[in-house]
Design a protein around this motif. Structure first.
Motif, PDB file in Angstrom:
ATOM      1  N   ARG A  72       0.850  -1.188   0.000  1.00 48.68           N
ATOM      2  CA  ARG A  72       0.000   0.000   0.000  1.00 48.68           C
ATOM      3  C   ARG A  72       0.891   1.245   0.000  1.00 48.68           C
ATOM      4  N   LEU A 118       1.405   5.499  -0.459  1.00 46.35           N
ATOM      5  CA  LEU A 118       0.837   6.839  -0.372  1.00 46.35           C
ATOM      6  C   LEU A 118       1.814   7.819  -1.005  1.00 46.35           C
ATOM      7  N   CYS A 151      -1.042   2.439   5.162  1.00 51.87           N
ATOM      8  CA  CYS A 151      -0.067   2.432   4.059  1.00 51.87           C
ATOM      9  C   CYS A 151       1.267   1.869   4.539  1.00 51.87           C
TER      10      CYS A 151
END
Length: 882
Positions: free
Chosen positions: A748, A750, A834
């Motif tokens: 994940r 960002l 994240c």
């Protein structure tokens, strides 16, 4: 003659081409060999005619008259046509190679040859081998004028001509190369040695085939008489001592004679040389007839049995006549006279040694293993030559190549080295350098005066490392659009990381070169195989290439790989920085780092990625990220480990233990090679690790640097820490800083953006990093202090749209409202769970953010996620490559 005009497509053949260098070396060797043969045959013919006249007419009349007339003619030719041809010519060649403006061309070569034939054929006691050095160098210099080349390469051609001249004069190709290196260049570069060796070989072969031996010696008889015994070592030590003392005295006599002719004997050059010829003729009348024939005298002094009276008489008279002739400015060298004087001295020492051995009851003769007078004579030749010229290596090799007898190597080494050491104590420095100093030419001061602050600059110091390129398959319309979007007037054309051509605006506007088909590509209109230079090319050669071919940009390549480009603006900027002292570094300068270990793989990548390694725990994760980038962009990986030492210890002299460093780099090699990525490793010892990294970036042409970072600093006044701050400010390549967390999944992501071009720095590398996960999820966020209108979010929407089309994964847009950008990013990363926060900025953006609160540092310091910070490459927008 006006320089030859070269078409654009063939210019690369004249710049650094090995094939063309081989051709030039062969031509130089051939003409130098022919010139040496002409000198020998001309002197022999005129000398034989002189001896014949002395037998027809009274010798007391014929020899002095011939000496007077021949000397006057030789002096007149030099004075009127080429004053640079006076003397041996070796000091003039040394000065030219040192950068002094002294004429050296075909005119000098012709005048030198004719005047030497007349002077030596008339009885002046000088040698022809020294003049062949100047003749060969002059012919090479003329060739470099007919086919213009850079000043540095012209210097190498002249050195090759000098080597070929000496090799042809003595039939000693190795000695020719060594003399040039020992006396002229002190340069062991591949191009210098390769050109000189080939030219010397060709010159010696031509001379041997057409002219016979370099000296008039019976080599078969020498090999049968020459021998060496260890019990004679003390006598060879005595020979070296005497040769050193008498050689130093002889060298001093040369300067005394020159000073006398300049200050006391106020005559024109023709009358000085004529008077020397007259004196030589009168002295020869009083000597035994064997002294009139130089060839017969060489044979007598070298290998035949002669009384000590004849040997002593030969040494004294030949010394005096040589000093008289050389001091007058007559064209001729000191090589042959030095060898003859050395043979006489060695023979004398040999006679003395034989008498001493007889007195103490040692067996005489070769069967008993005692050295013969011929051995002493030949060893004396090398010893006296070494004392006079201050070239012991050349002296040893010349005599060995003339005789090709290994029995002489040890006697030559003993005598030559001792003689050199003794004579050097009497007067340090080369005799040719001292002759130049006598004429007011001081090469050391000349180098200092003409070097300038930019004398040591190379292409690597000047070039722009980030270059905009085009592909050869690009169509004409696409190329026109690329030119319209850029301020550059030309682009290198690169395919698969290799330079294949160059395209300029004039190529596009030249309608006559465009094919009629509509599918026109750059491959059809570009200039293939453009002129290039290497990173190590000196500034003098860069300037020559730019001016010679009227270029506005010059690609810099390493092999076929494009590593930079140079424009005239870059040269002006670099010279201005050197003059003003602005080198881009502040404070006290550290000593350069020193490499103590390295490994290399084939350089097959399109670029190079640097990974500094120091921590075995974080190294595998850093290499995993570096491998992702390397696979995506087809880069090679360069692993660097820096061993820091105190500033008081020089890096090149400080002993260090490299066991742990080598173990770390070997582990890195195993990891990366399993991924089939080329990897290079090195260990450097340095005062400042940051400076070692910058030096590696420059020397290894690094495109991207990936380094670990703790995410905080305790150093006052530093944003990211001493090392990282220095790298961010000074590294020209792209920089990726990574603050790692344990067990990062890289799933994940960002990616905060500022809505401007800085966000693209991180987004460009994002596709490479996404290969680390099978199902990545991307959150693109933008922070606003208040609710934005539709237009303010256009950049965010466009980035998300482009990434969705480019990547086969989930890409979401996030709008965040918060007065604190770090807090907003950290909270979003925590809420969305994240794994990685990735930020991007240029160098200027990072510095501005640091002033306003250092957003990247704050995010990295306060977040427990892995943070990747991408700083874009330092571009040369103010120095365009067009």
């Amino acid at each position: 003659m006006w320089p030859i005009s070269v078409p654009r497509r063939f210019r690369h053949l004249l710049v650094g081409s090995r094939k063309f260098a081989i051709f030039e070396a062969c031509v130089i060797g051939l003409v130098s060999g022919l010139a040496a043969v002409m000198l020998k045959q001309g002197i022999g013919w005129l000398g034989g005619w002189r001896l014949q006249l002395s037998s027809i007419f009274p010798a007391w009349m014929a020899l002095p008259v011939i000496g007077l007339v021949g000397g006057w003619i030789a002096g007149w030719l030099i004075e009127r046509l080429a004053p640079e041809a006076a003397g041996s010519g070796i000091p003039q060649v040394k000065a030219v190679l040192g950068g002094v403006a002294i004429p050296l061309n075909l005119r000098v070569a012709i005048v030198k040859m004719v005047s030497v034939i007349i002077a030596l054929g008339s009885g002046l006691n000088l040698g022809r081998q020294g003049p062949t050095v100047q003749v060969g160098a002059a012919l090479a210099a003329q060739l470099s004028q007919w086919i213009p080349t850079s000043p540095e390469y012209r210097r190498q051609l002249i050195a090759a001509g000098a080597a070929a001249g000496l090799a042809a004069g003595f039939n000693a190709p190795i000695a020719g190369v060594l003399f040039v290196v020992e006396e002229f260049l002190q340069d062991f570069s591949g191009l210098t040695l390769g050109t000189a060796i080939l030219a010397s070989f060709i010159g010696a072969v031509v001379s041997r085939l057409l002219g016979g031996q370099g000296l008039s010696l019976n080599l078969t008889e020498i090999k049968s008489l020459a021998s060496f015994s260890l019990q004679d070592v003390p006598f060879f030590l005595i020979l070296g001592l005497m040769a050193g003392l008498l050689g130093a005295l002889f060298s001093h006599g040369i300067f005394v004679s020159l000073a006398f002719n300049r200050r006391v004997l106020r005559l024109s050059l023709p009358w000085k040389v004529g008077l020397a010829g007259l004196i030589s003729g009168l002295v020869l009348v009083l000597l035994p007839p064997i002294f009139r024939d130089n060839a017969g005298l060489q044979q007598l002094l070298s290998i035949e049995q002669a009384s000590w009276q004849i040997l002593l008489l030969a040494f004294v008279t030949k010394s005096i006549l040589t000093l008289i002739a050389y001091g007058s400015g007559a064209p001729g060298g000191l090589f042959a006279p030095s060898l003859i004087l050395g043979a006489a001295l060695g023979h004398l020492i040999g006679v003395f040694a034989g008498q001493m051995e007889t007195m103490i009851g040692l067996p005489l003769g070769v069967p008993a293993g005692v050295s013969t007078p011929a051995t002493y004579a030949l060893a004396g030749m090398g010893a006296f030559f070494s004392a006079v010229t201050r070239g012991p290596i050349t002296a040893i090799v010349i005599v060995f190549e003339i005789t090709t007898d290994f029995n002489l190597v040890l006697p030559l080494m003993i005598g030559s080295v001792i003689a050199y050491l003794i004579s050097d104590r009497a007067g340090t420095g080369s005799i040719y350098g001292r002759l130049l100093a006598m004429n007011g030419i001081h090469l050391e001061k000349h180098h200092a005066a003409n070097g300038g602050p930019w004398a040591e600059l190379t292409a690597a110091d000047l070039m722009q490392r980030r270059v905009e390129t085009l592909a050869s398959r690009m169509t004409l319309s696409e190329a026109v659009q690329a030119f319209s979007r850029s301020h550059h007037r030309g682009f290198p054309v690169v395919d698969e990381g290799k330079l294949v051509g160059i395209i300029t605006q004039s190529d596009l506007s030249d309608l006559s070169r465009r094919p009629t088909t509509d599918e026109v590509t750059l491959a059809d209109i570009m200039t293939p195989q453009p002129v290039t230079v290497s990173p190590a090319t000196p500034l003098t050669h860069v300037l020559y290439v730019l001016n010679r071919f009227k270029l506005s940009r010059l690609p810099v390549t390493e092999g076929h790989k494009l590593v930079g480009i140079i424009t005239r603006a870059d040269i002006i900027r670099a010279e201005a920085d050197q003059v003003s002292g602005e080198t881009g570094r502040f404070g006290p300068q550290s000593d350069p780092s020193y490499g103590v270990y390295q490994t290399r793989s084939p350089a097959t990548g399109k670029g190079r990625l640097l990974v500094p390694l120091s921590n075995p725990q974080t190294a595998p994760m850093l290499l995993q990220l570096a491998g992702a980038i390397a696979r995506y962009y087809d880069y090679e990986i360069e692993c660097l480990n820096v061993i820091s030492i105190p500033r008081g210890s020089p890096p090149s002299e400080t002993p260090v233990r490299t066991t742990h460093s080598r173990r770390l780099l070997r582990h890195a090699e195993h990891l990366v090679r399993d991924w089939q990525i080329p990897i290079h490793t090195q260990i450097r010892v340095a005062h400042d690790p940051a400076q070692a990294m910058l030096e590696t970036i420059k020397e290894r042409h690094i495109d991207l640097m990936l380094m670990g970072w703790e995410g905080r600093t305790t150093t006052p006044g530093r944003v990211f820490g001493n090392i990282v701050d220095t790298i961010i400010r000074q590294a020209p390549c792209e920089v990726v800083l990574i603050k790692l967390q344990d067990a990062t999944q890289f799933k994940r992501w960002l990616v905060p953006i500022a809505g401007g071009p800085n966000s693209l720095e991180a987004l460009r590398l994002l596709p490479a990093f996404l290969k680390l996960s099978s199902a990545p999820d991307i959150q693109i966020c933008q922070v606003f202090t208040s609710e934005p209108d539709f237009s303010e979010t256009s950049a965010l929407r466009q980035i998300v749209y482009d990434l969705r089309n480019q990547l086969n994964c989930s890409v979401m847009a996030r709008l965040v409202y918060n007065r604190s950008v770090p807090d907003a990013v950290i909270q979003l990363a925590w809420r969305e769970r994240c794994d990685v926060i990735m930020l991007g900025a240029t160098r200027e953006g990072l510095l501005q953010q640091a002033i306003k609160g250092n957003i990247p540092e704050a995010i990295a310091h306060n977040s427990n996620r892995t943070v990747i910070l991408v700083r874009g490459a330092i571009t040369a927008e103010n120095n365009p490559n067009g």
